[in-house]
Design a protein around this motif. Structure first.
Motif, mmCIF file in Angstrom:
data_model
loop_
_atom_site.group_PDB
_atom_site.id
_atom_site.type_symbol
_atom_site.label_atom_id
_atom_site.label_comp_id
_atom_site.label_asym_id
_atom_site.label_seq_id
_atom_site.Cartn_x
_atom_site.Cartn_y
_atom_site.Cartn_z
ATOM 1 N N GLU A 1 1.943 -11.521 -1.251
ATOM 2 C CA GLU A 1 0.962 -10.964 -0.336
ATOM 3 C C GLU A 1 1.607 -9.759 0.343
ATOM 4 N N LEU A 2 1.002 -8.595 0.186
ATOM 5 C CA LEU A 2 1.489 -7.389 0.843
ATOM 6 C C LEU A 2 0.615 -7.113 2.070
ATOM 7 N N LEU A 3 1.277 -6.889 3.200
ATOM 8 C CA LEU A 3 0.578 -6.679 4.463
ATOM 9 C C LEU A 3 0.548 -5.199 4.797
ATOM 10 N N LEU A 4 -0.625 -4.682 5.066
ATOM 11 C CA LEU A 4 -0.760 -3.289 5.470
ATOM 12 C C LEU A 4 -0.416 -3.152 6.949
ATOM 13 N N PRO A 5 0.071 -1.988 7.389
ATOM 14 C CA PRO A 5 0.517 -1.832 8.781
ATOM 15 C C PRO A 5 -0.620 -1.930 9.791
ATOM 16 N N ARG A 6 -1.849 -1.688 9.363
ATOM 17 C CA ARG A 6 -3.005 -1.800 10.254
ATOM 18 C C ARG A 6 -4.243 -2.010 9.392
ATOM 19 N N PRO A 7 -5.329 -2.516 9.971
ATOM 20 C CA PRO A 7 -6.568 -2.671 9.199
ATOM 21 C C PRO A 7 -7.072 -1.321 8.682
ATOM 22 N N VAL A 8 -7.493 -1.313 7.450
ATOM 23 C CA VAL A 8 -8.003 -0.094 6.819
ATOM 24 C C VAL A 8 -9.515 -0.209 6.734
ATOM 25 N N HIS A 9 -10.197 0.847 7.146
ATOM 26 C CA HIS A 9 -11.654 0.814 7.215
ATOM 27 C C HIS A 9 -12.282 1.496 5.998
ATOM 28 N N ALA A 10 -13.537 1.204 5.770
ATOM 29 C CA ALA A 10 -14.259 1.720 4.606
ATOM 30 C C ALA A 10 -14.128 3.233 4.516
ATOM 31 N N GLY A 11 -13.800 3.718 3.318
ATOM 32 C CA GLY A 11 -13.635 5.144 3.080
ATOM 33 C C GLY A 11 -12.222 5.641 3.218
ATOM 34 N N GLU A 12 -11.349 4.879 3.894
ATOM 35 C CA GLU A 12 -9.952 5.278 4.063
ATOM 36 C C GLU A 12 -9.150 4.963 2.796
ATOM 37 N N THR A 13 -8.089 5.730 2.591
ATOM 38 C CA THR A 13 -7.155 5.437 1.512
ATOM 39 C C THR A 13 -5.815 4.993 2.098
ATOM 40 N N VAL A 14 -5.085 4.228 1.311
ATOM 41 C CA VAL A 14 -3.763 3.761 1.722
ATOM 42 C C VAL A 14 -2.833 3.870 0.518
ATOM 43 N N LEU A 15 -1.617 4.350 0.765
ATOM 44 C CA LEU A 15 -0.618 4.494 -0.288
ATOM 45 C C LEU A 15 0.474 3.455 -0.067
ATOM 46 N N VAL A 16 0.743 2.637 -1.094
ATOM 47 C CA VAL A 16 1.796 1.632 -1.007
ATOM 48 C C VAL A 16 2.795 1.860 -2.136
ATOM 49 N N GLU A 17 4.060 1.570 -1.837
ATOM 50 C CA GLU A 17 5.138 1.757 -2.808
ATOM 51 C C GLU A 17 6.094 0.578 -2.695
#
Length: 303
Positions: free
Chosen positions: A202-218
């Motif tokens: 399970e990877l946890l994002l630093p904050r909730p991401v809302h519809a339309g936003e992008t997030v980059l994970v590595e």
């Protein structure tokens, strides 16, 4: 008095299952013989056809069924005639999870792990937009390092988690991978089934991401206890929805370049598309796809 009804005609899956049993061939051997005749199809797809969970659809799949008749020693048309008209209505249903396209036979284990982590339907919240994966192979032929950089786009509000699935194609591993170098995310819970070569993080994002936003994970995974299948070493990347861009790059130790390589792509219920490449001149081989998925894409090699 009406006559007694005759026997019910056998379905395609019943006919196929009976023919395979009568032939004395394993499903893997049937797949091998099909491959020698130029008909590429995955073990998972053959298994689905035999059980009746899915049926052949499309011209490429029909070609495989024709070859199956020859491999199993059946009269021409014995299987084809039992397909009947296509039952597909409208566009193909998108797979609900990685478990729908997993090739190793561990799909039930993966489905349960994703369910336990509340990630089975993550792709209904976050859509994979693009991915770049680099894999290093050592001089012993072992897959030792997996580096992935992925862009996701949120389609709903409040997204906070996503899965990282690592599988050794059903082969046992001696220890779980060491995941480090995380950027844009942190590690949460994990479920490990080393006997079946399956680990789900399970990877946890630093904050909730809302519809339309992008997030980059590595992230980087060291695969010390993972070994390539000695029969068909490969790397396979699973996609649960269409991505804009996918790049897979396999780098080999310069002391042991492979004799030959293949790139391939496979959509659910469809025949695998394969491209054979010459030995890599620079010690690496890559696959670049656009607008591909859902399905699996990969690179395999021979020593």
């Amino acid at each position: 008095m009406p006559g007694r009804p005759g026997p019910r005609p056998s379905s395609f899956s019943e006919e196929l299952s009976g023919a395979i049993s009568s032939s004395g061939l394993s499903l893997a051997r049937v797949q091998e013989r099909l491959a020698r005749s130029g008909a590429k199809v995955s073990l998972a797809t053959l298994s689905y056809w035999r059980s009746g969970q899915r049926r052949p659809e499309g011209a490429a799949s029909l070609d495989v069924v024709v070859e199956l008749e020859g491999v199993l020693g059946l009269d021409p048309g014995r299987l084809v005639d039992r397909l009947g008209p296509s039952r597909r209505v409208g566009p193909r249903r998108e797979p609900a999870s990685y478990a729908d396209i997993l090739e190793s036979g561990s799909d039930d284990l993966l489905r349960q792990a994703l369910t336990d982590l509340d990630l089975l339907d993550f792709n209904q919240r976050l859509v994979e937009h693009s991915a770049s994966v680099t894999l290093d192979v050592d001089r012993h032929g072992h897959l030792v390092r997996h580096h992935a950089r992925t862009v996701f786009k949120a389609v709903r509000d409040g997204n906070e988690t996503l899965p990282l699935v690592l599988t050794n194609h059903g082969h046992p591993v001696t220890e779980p991978p060491l995941v480090h170098g995380l950027r844009g995310c942190s590690r949460g819970r994990s479920i490990e089934d080393l006997a079946h070569g399956l680990v789900v993080y399970e990877l946890l994002l630093p904050r909730p991401v809302h519809a339309g936003e992008t997030v980059l994970v590595e992230h980087v995974s060291e695969l010390a206890g993972w070994e390539a299948d000695t029969v068909s070493p490969c790397y396979e990347h699973y996609l649960v929805q269409r991505v804009r861009d996918l790049v897979l790059w396999v780098r080999f130790d310069e002391r042991r370049p492979p004799r030959s390589c293949q790139t391939y792509q496979r959509r659910p219920d469809e025949v695998e598309q394969v491209r054979t490449l010459p030995p890599p001149a620079d010690g690496s081989v890559h696959l670049a796809l656009s607008d591909f998925g859902p399905g699996a894409a990969g690179i395999r090699w021979e020593w």
